[in-house]
Motif scaffolding. Structure first.
Motif, mmCIF file in Angstrom:
data_model
loop_
_atom_site.group_PDB
_atom_site.id
_atom_site.type_symbol
_atom_site.label_atom_id
_atom_site.label_comp_id
_atom_site.label_asym_id
_atom_site.label_seq_id
_atom_site.Cartn_x
_atom_site.Cartn_y
_atom_site.Cartn_z
ATOM 1 N N PHE A 22 16.597 4.352 8.103
ATOM 2 C CA PHE A 22 16.615 3.051 7.432
ATOM 3 C C PHE A 22 15.568 2.956 6.319
ATOM 4 N N ALA A 23 14.480 3.679 6.460
ATOM 5 C CA ALA A 23 13.396 3.601 5.475
ATOM 6 C C ALA A 23 12.777 4.975 5.276
ATOM 7 N N TYR A 24 12.358 5.242 4.033
ATOM 8 C CA TYR A 24 11.710 6.498 3.666
ATOM 9 C C TYR A 24 10.479 6.166 2.837
ATOM 10 N N SER A 25 9.335 6.725 3.227
ATOM 11 C CA SER A 25 8.066 6.353 2.616
ATOM 12 C C SER A 25 7.361 7.565 2.026
ATOM 13 N N SER A 26 6.651 7.336 0.910
ATOM 14 C CA SER A 26 5.828 8.406 0.351
ATOM 15 C C SER A 26 4.595 8.654 1.210
ATOM 16 N N ALA A 27 4.145 7.639 1.953
ATOM 17 C CA ALA A 27 2.958 7.776 2.790
ATOM 18 C C ALA A 27 3.290 8.314 4.176
ATOM 19 N N TYR A 28 4.480 7.958 4.701
ATOM 20 C CA TYR A 28 4.873 8.370 6.048
ATOM 21 C C TYR A 28 6.219 9.082 5.949
ATOM 22 N N ALA A 29 6.172 10.392 5.853
ATOM 23 C CA ALA A 29 7.386 11.174 5.616
ATOM 24 C C ALA A 29 8.348 11.062 6.794
ATOM 25 N N TYR A 30 9.608 11.425 6.535
ATOM 26 C CA TYR A 30 10.592 11.354 7.615
ATOM 27 C C TYR A 30 10.389 12.475 8.626
ATOM 28 N N SER A 31 10.993 12.305 9.787
ATOM 29 C CA SER A 31 10.888 13.265 10.886
ATOM 30 C C SER A 31 12.266 13.806 11.225
ATOM 31 N N VAL A 32 12.309 15.068 11.637
ATOM 32 C CA VAL A 32 13.556 15.720 12.030
ATOM 33 C C VAL A 32 13.485 16.084 13.511
ATOM 34 N N PRO A 33 14.620 16.202 14.179
ATOM 35 C CA PRO A 33 14.582 16.508 15.616
ATOM 36 C C PRO A 33 14.335 17.995 15.882
ATOM 37 N N PRO A 34 13.295 18.323 16.632
ATOM 38 C CA PRO A 34 13.089 19.721 17.025
ATOM 39 C C PRO A 34 13.832 20.103 18.300
ATOM 40 N N GLY A 35 14.538 19.153 18.910
ATOM 41 C CA GLY A 35 15.300 19.438 20.115
ATOM 42 C C GLY A 35 16.351 18.367 20.336
ATOM 43 N N LEU A 36 17.109 18.468 21.401
ATOM 44 C CA LEU A 36 18.232 17.571 21.634
ATOM 45 C C LEU A 36 18.178 16.892 22.995
ATOM 46 N N GLY A 88 0.772 -1.236 0.000
ATOM 47 C CA GLY A 88 0.000 0.000 0.000
ATOM 48 C C GLY A 88 0.798 1.277 0.000
ATOM 49 N N HIS A 89 2.132 1.172 -0.051
ATOM 50 C CA HIS A 89 2.902 2.414 -0.142
ATOM 51 C C HIS A 89 4.214 2.195 -0.873
ATOM 52 N N CYS A 90 4.721 3.296 -1.386
ATOM 53 C CA CYS A 90 5.977 3.330 -2.128
ATOM 54 C C CYS A 90 7.058 3.771 -1.145
ATOM 55 N N PHE A 91 8.066 2.916 -0.909
ATOM 56 C CA PHE A 91 9.100 3.313 0.042
ATOM 57 C C PHE A 91 10.442 2.713 -0.348
ATOM 58 N N LEU A 92 11.462 3.244 0.269
ATOM 59 C CA LEU A 92 12.816 2.769 -0.007
ATOM 60 C C LEU A 92 13.509 2.407 1.295
ATOM 61 N N LEU A 93 14.369 1.414 1.200
ATOM 62 C CA LEU A 93 15.310 1.104 2.265
ATOM 63 C C LEU A 93 16.638 1.723 1.862
ATOM 64 N N SER A 94 17.329 2.334 2.814
ATOM 65 C CA SER A 94 18.532 3.096 2.486
ATOM 66 C C SER A 94 19.753 2.549 3.219
ATOM 67 N N SER A 95 20.839 2.409 2.464
ATOM 68 C CA SER A 95 22.076 1.879 3.038
ATOM 69 C C SER A 95 22.751 2.878 3.960
ATOM 70 N N GLY A 96 22.368 4.129 3.867
ATOM 71 C CA GLY A 96 22.980 5.125 4.742
ATOM 72 C C GLY A 96 23.892 6.066 4.005
ATOM 73 N N GLN A 97 23.292 6.935 3.198
ATOM 74 C CA GLN A 97 24.069 8.000 2.577
ATOM 75 C C GLN A 97 24.415 9.043 3.638
ATOM 76 N N ALA A 98 25.199 10.021 3.252
ATOM 77 C CA ALA A 98 25.545 11.084 4.183
ATOM 78 C C ALA A 98 25.866 12.337 3.405
ATOM 79 N N CYS A 99 25.360 13.454 3.876
ATOM 80 C CA CYS A 99 25.742 14.744 3.305
ATOM 81 C C CYS A 99 27.227 14.968 3.565
ATOM 82 N N SER A 100 27.848 15.787 2.723
ATOM 83 C CA SER A 100 29.288 16.017 2.853
ATOM 84 C C SER A 100 29.643 16.780 4.114
ATOM 85 N N TYR A 101 28.655 17.358 4.782
ATOM 86 C CA TYR A 101 28.892 18.030 6.064
ATOM 87 C C TYR A 101 27.695 17.743 6.970
ATOM 88 N N PRO A 102 27.866 17.813 8.288
ATOM 89 C CA PRO A 102 26.785 17.442 9.206
ATOM 90 C C PRO A 102 25.741 18.541 9.346
#
Length: 667
Positions: A425-439, A400-414
């Motif tokens: 580990f996974a990215y879905s068109s139905a369930y978008a990724y989440s980012v941290p709003p705090g630490l 029921g959804h289009c998603f990918l499993l990811s080996s772990g890319q990385a931006c050239s800087y953090p």
């Protein structure tokens, strides 16, 4: 997010008037032209007196100066305007941009843009300006002789003498020179050729280019629609007569990569959010319009009806994202709603207008089969799964959804949230990724599709960012393996195993963890899901207690009430949440008895699409010196009738024999 009220007059943005963008009925070229105009019209009040700058709502600072931010606000909409004009369309405000360009390059003007320094943001905005000059001769003519001299100095002389990042940015200088060349202005052919030749070293094979040199593994939308492939195709169109061999090579690469990129778009028009700058929104489909613009012959089994379908469905989906606008009608920084947590440090209020790349299709003649074909669904003819070697992804469209499993890319800087944008580990068109709003704490880290480890009792968490990864075959099936160390003395091997036909709603996530030098807590999160009940928008209740076929198990407790027994379940029982579909997680390995399941109420505005989410999570503790195997089953079913959302929850996926053997033999 709550769907706006629907009335006879249209779709309401909350309790206000409808944005015209949501009301255009998309069907043909004219309707897409009208859609673009709904983006351009709200910009009018924000032009400076001499029209050389556009200061859009949202007084946010970025890593570059305010003038550059306002140049960005002026130039980025040129992607759309120039495509509209190049395709024979008209726009009432074209003179605003002509006047603005003329005054912006005038060193005597109060609104002069200023000479770029090394690595200056102004260089980015030279790309849409160069493209506009190349495809709309009326702009060059309209700025007059003095304006042309100013453009030659600002666009040509200055950029050719400056340093640029060794990334897709080099394409921006190519188009600065190309825009001048197409109009007989002074430019540097030597610099143009040298940049294109160097950009060619980013090519990795199978049609894919990396966003940078060797040592960087970053293949996101910049490698396709935001920059590299898009600009390769535009270059092939505009410079093909002077550089025919390279133009043909760029077309061949596009043919190859199209058969991979088609996996990132689902039947409902959504793209899989992955990587940085996804705030450019519908630019995610610009590659497909560029195929038509560059006269690429499509590889079988793709048809122009399928390409048109990808673009049109995508634009229609964005028409349903009612909260992405400012009160003035301009695009905001964010994704489905305004969100600074997911923004990069280079996202100014004008930055989202890179989305206008999507309108390259308007430069395609109305007689092209892109426009004359009936829309088709590419998923009717392509296999439901494919392993992509270059980006290190396993793509699936099952359950029921289009998603990918990811080996772990990385931006050239953090960059901010880089572990969430590339290391999940996974990215879905139905369930978008989440980012941290705090630490602090899991609620703030929002570990959707991530494994977090803490050595301080659960305040700070480390996740996968840098890893050594590979795509391997196990009994003829693709598996992703990555090796990573969140702490110098904690070592992890992760396997990602895609769904199989018998259990299409499950994929497996396997971790072999050696806590060599310290004790660590672990938290393994499923996809994040909307944490609102349909009854009234309040947080989800225990499953089935208030609204039929909706809720969570175990019970969702208020944030930080970690000692409440009702909030926990054995890991083998797992945790799930049902609202807009269902997601969940279970511990499958017998030796994994120590983990427990709970729901983490992620802090608001952490997810790209849903402002309020909960994340079913398995938690455990590994003592210093211990080795453990965690085998997690990740459940997701975003479509269908509510009463069917949990139909696959009790039908557990099988642990492959090769994995059982490896676990048994591990000393």
């Amino acid at each position: 997010m709550t769907e706006p009220t629907k009335t006879k007059g249209g779709i309401l943005l909350g309790h206000s008037t409808p944005h015209p963008f949501s009301l255009v009925k998309l069907s043909d070229r004219t309707s897409v032209q009208n859609l673009l105009k709904t983006l351009l019209d709200p910009l009018e009040p924000f032009f400076s007196p001499l029209k050389a700058r556009t200061k859009l709502p949202g007084a946010t600072a970025v890593r570059f100066d305010q003038t550059a931010s306002e140049i960005e606000g002026l130039c980025r909409p040129l992607w759309g305007l120039s495509c509209l004009l190049a395709g024979g369309g008209e726009y009432k405000g074209t003179e605003w941009w002509i006047e603005g360009i003329k005054n912006g390059v005038d060193e005597e003007s109060k609104e002069y843009w200023g000479w770029p320094r090394d690595n200056d943001q102004r260089m980015v905005e030279m790309c849409p300006l160069g493209f506009a000059l190349a495809v709309v001769p009326e702009i060059w003519q309209g700025i007059g002789e003095e304006g042309q001299k100013g453009v030659e100095k600002w666009l040509g002389n200055s950029v050719n003498e400056k340093q640029m990042p060794d990334t897709n940015w080099l394409w921006f200088r190519v188009f600065a020179n190309l825009g001048l060349k197409r109009n007989g202005g002074r430019y540097s052919q030597e610099r143009l050729d040298r940049d294109v030749e160097h950009l060619d070293t980013f090519y990795r094979g199978d049609g894919w280019s990396n966003d940078g040199p060797e040592g960087i593994h970053q293949m996101d939308y910049y490698s396709s629609s935001f920059a590299i492939h898009f600009l390769q195709l535009v270059y092939a169109k505009l410079a093909g007569e002077d550089d025919p061999e390279r133009a043909e090579e760029f077309r061949r690469r596009a043919q190859k990569v199209a058969l991979d990129l088609v996996y990132y778009y689902d039947e409902e028009g959504r793209s899989i959010p992955f990587g940085r700058s996804v705030g450019y929104r519908f630019a995610m489909v610009s590659f497909w319009g560029a195929l038509a613009y560059a006269d690429v012959e499509l590889p079988a089994p793709l048809t122009w009806g399928m390409v048109k379908g990808i673009v049109m469905r995508h634009l229609r989906w964005w028409q349903t994202q009612y909260d992405m606008w400012s009160p003035a009608g301009t695009l905001t920084i964010g994704y489905s709603y305004p969100n600074m947590y997911m923004a990069e440090n280079y996202n100014s209020p004008g930055s989202p207008y890179w989305a206008c790349l999507a309108f390259i299709c308007l430069a395609v003649p109305e007689t092209h089969p892109f426009w004359t074909s009936e829309e088709q669904n590419h998923w009717d003819v392509i296999p439901p799964a494919k392993a992509l070697v270059q980006p290190g992804h396993i793509m699936t469209n099952v359950g029921g959804h289009c998603f990918l499993l990811s080996s772990g890319q990385a931006c050239s800087y953090p960059m901010k949230g880089t572990h969430a944008k590339y290391g999940a580990f996974a990215y879905s068109s139905a369930y978008a990724y989440s980012v941290p709003p705090g630490l602090f704490t899991l609620e703030q880290y929002a570990l959707a599709s991530q494994l977090g480890l803490s050595d301080d009792g659960g305040e700070y968490w480390k996740t996968r960012r840098l890893s050594k990864s590979q795509l391997i075959q196990k009994n003829g099936l693709p598996v992703l393996e990555s090796l990573w160390s969140p702490f110098p003395d904690v070592h992890i091997k992760t396997y990602l195993i895609p769904p199989v036909a018998a259990t299409p709603n499950w994929h497996l996530r396997v971790h072999r963890i050696h806590a060599e030098g310290r004790e660590v807590m672990t938290a393994d999160g499923s996809f994040a899901i909307c944490n609102e009940r349909s009854l009234d928008g309040r947080y989800l209740d225990l499953y089935g207690t208030v609204t039929p076929y909706e809720g969570t198990s175990p019970k969702v407790i208020g944030n930080y009430d970690l000692a409440t027994p009702e909030a926990w379940a054995p890991g083998r029982d797992g945790a799930f949440a049902v609202s807009k579909g269902a997601v969940g997680i279970k511990a499958l390995e017998e030796k994994d008895a120590g983990r427990t399941a709970t729901l983490v109420n992620a802090d608001p505005n952490s997810n790209l699409v849903e402002a309020r989410t909960t994340i079913p999570t398995l938690q455990g503790t590994i003592k210093k010196g211990e080795k453990v195997w965690y085998v997690s089953g990740i459940y997701a079913r975003p479509k269908g009738k509510k009463e069917k959302f949990l139909d696959g929850w009790e039908k557990l996926p099988k642990i492959p024999d090769w994995l059982k053997e490896e676990i048994a033999n591990d000393s």
